[in-house]
Design a protein around this motif. Structure first.
Motif, PDB file in Angstrom:
ATOM      1  N   MET A  40      78.689   0.934 -10.994  1.00  0.00           N
ATOM      2  CA  MET A  40      77.809   2.099 -10.892  1.00  0.00           C
ATOM      3  C   MET A  40      77.027   2.261 -12.189  1.00  0.00           C
ATOM      4  O   MET A  40      77.611   2.258 -13.275  1.00  0.00           O
ATOM      5  CB  MET A  40      78.612   3.360 -10.579  1.00  0.00           C
ATOM      6  N   VAL A  41      75.693   2.365 -12.020  1.00  0.00           N
ATOM      7  CA  VAL A  41      74.798   2.500 -13.180  1.00  0.00           C
ATOM      8  C   VAL A  41      73.974   3.786 -13.041  1.00  0.00           C
ATOM      9  O   VAL A  41      74.053   4.464 -12.011  1.00  0.00           O
ATOM     10  CB  VAL A  41      73.864   1.272 -13.304  1.00  0.00           C
ATOM     11  N   ASN A  42      73.204   4.091 -14.055  1.00  0.00           N
ATOM     12  CA  ASN A  42      72.442   5.358 -14.093  1.00  0.00           C
ATOM     13  C   ASN A  42      73.372   6.538 -13.854  1.00  0.00           C
ATOM     14  O   ASN A  42      73.066   7.452 -13.083  1.00  0.00           O
ATOM     15  CB  ASN A  42      71.300   5.369 -13.059  1.00  0.00           C
ATOM     16  N   VAL A  43      74.501   6.501 -14.511  1.00  0.00           N
ATOM     17  CA  VAL A  43      75.525   7.528 -14.323  1.00  0.00           C
ATOM     18  C   VAL A  43      75.244   8.685 -15.286  1.00  0.00           C
ATOM     19  O   VAL A  43      75.154   8.470 -16.505  1.00  0.00           O
ATOM     20  CB  VAL A  43      76.939   6.948 -14.593  1.00  0.00           C
ATOM     21  N   PRO A  44      75.086   9.912 -14.748  1.00  0.00           N
ATOM     22  CA  PRO A  44      74.791  11.041 -15.642  1.00  0.00           C
ATOM     23  C   PRO A  44      76.004  11.418 -16.492  1.00  0.00           C
ATOM     24  O   PRO A  44      77.144  11.114 -16.145  1.00  0.00           O
ATOM     25  CB  PRO A  44      74.429  12.174 -14.674  1.00  0.00           C
ATOM     26  N   ASP A  45      75.731  12.109 -17.604  1.00  0.00           N
ATOM     27  CA  ASP A  45      76.814  12.495 -18.513  1.00  0.00           C
ATOM     28  C   ASP A  45      77.839  13.410 -17.842  1.00  0.00           C
ATOM     29  O   ASP A  45      78.992  13.434 -18.259  1.00  0.00           O
ATOM     30  CB  ASP A  45      76.248  13.219 -19.746  1.00  0.00           C
ATOM     31  N   ASP A  46      77.406  14.166 -16.820  1.00  0.00           N
ATOM     32  CA  ASP A  46      78.345  15.121 -16.211  1.00  0.00           C
ATOM     33  C   ASP A  46      79.065  14.539 -14.978  1.00  0.00           C
ATOM     34  O   ASP A  46      79.713  15.261 -14.238  1.00  0.00           O
ATOM     35  CB  ASP A  46      77.646  16.436 -15.858  1.00  0.00           C
ATOM     36  N   PHE A  47      78.961  13.226 -14.768  1.00  0.00           N
ATOM     37  CA  PHE A  47      79.680  12.623 -13.624  1.00  0.00           C
ATOM     38  C   PHE A  47      81.186  12.797 -13.815  1.00  0.00           C
ATOM     39  O   PHE A  47      81.723  12.540 -14.895  1.00  0.00           O
ATOM     40  CB  PHE A  47      79.328  11.135 -13.512  1.00  0.00           C
TER      41      PHE A  47
END
Ligand SMILES: [Fe+2]
Length: 246
Positions: A40-47
């Motif tokens: 998984m890429v483009n993962v936001p900081d709040d995931f």
């Protein structure tokens, strides 16, 4: 030799907006089924990685009891075979040293990538190698209870684990593969030795290498894929890890 991963899931859509959570789960499941791993890429900081992993199954604690483990160089561990240093790890599955079935899924996510060369997690699918076994080999790997020991690094944490399991085990949810280059106890003339050598060579011929960016999260089916690690030099490399029973 290694190639790039192809099972890649972006957490943002073509507009750069967050992917619908239901669509994310569905595409994740399709990619996992097809390839046995998902990056998984483009993962936001709040995931919320813990919540996502909980949706896959029950947690299996790490050796220390921590559900979310840290994978980073640890003091006093540079001289042993151990995930908590900067050295390479040879192809293996996780959990052959557990008395219970191994974790179905392993999740690793990147807190701090390694700068400079190395530090990739490498993966390869055993499914074609299992399919290519002769009938005699397959029967031997299913029927023979091998002794397994744990790694030197885990020994140093005070755990001396010894188990007996076959390399291949039929389970209601699919075939379980257990594998280690160095912690499977066998005689030099054991019929498993050529299989071990063949699978090790096949791993290095067919591996994909995951070069992490910050927040990237890799999940793989630990019953099906082998994993390993390339050595690195940057001691600030930091991953977190969760094991899931599935
Ligand atoms: Fe591992």
């Amino acid at each position: 030799m290694s190639s790039s991963p192809i099972s890649i899931l972006s957490q943002t859509d073509f507009n750069g907006d967050p992917l619908d959570p239901e669509l994310l789960r569905r595409t994740f499941g399709q990619l996992m089924e097809e390839h046995g791993y998902v990056l998984m890429v483009n993962v936001p900081d709040d995931f919320d990685q813990v919540k996502f992993c909980r949706s896959l199954g029950a947690f299996v604690p790490n050796y220390t009891g921590a559900v979310v483990g840290d994978v980073r160089p640890e003091p006093g561990m540079d001289d042993v075979y151990h995930a908590g240093n900067t050295r390479p790890l040879t192809p293996h599955t996780e959990g052959y040293d557990f008395t219970v079935v191994p974790p179905r899924y392993i999740a690793l996510w990147c807190v701090a990538p390694a700068s400079g060369p190395g530090g990739e997690t490498t993966l390869a699918d055993t499914a074609p190698w299992v399919a290519a076994l002769s009938d005699d080999e397959r029967k031997y790997l299913l029927d023979t209870e091998f002794e397994w020991k744990t790694t030197e690094g885990v020994n140093r944490l005070g755990l001396d684990l010894h188990t007996k399991h076959p390399i291949l085990e039929e389970h209601d949810d699919g075939l379980i593969v257990r594998f280690s280059c160095n912690n499977l106890k066998r005689a030099e003339d054991d019929p498993v030795v050529p299989v071990q050598q063949r699978w090790r060579d096949a791993f290095y011929d067919h591996q994909i290498a995951v070069d992490y960016h910050r927040n990237d999260m890799l999940v793989w089916n630990n019953w099906r894929l082998l994993h390993a690690r390339n050595a690195f030099t940057d001691r600030s490399r930091h991953l977190r890890r969760i094991q899931v029973a599935g």
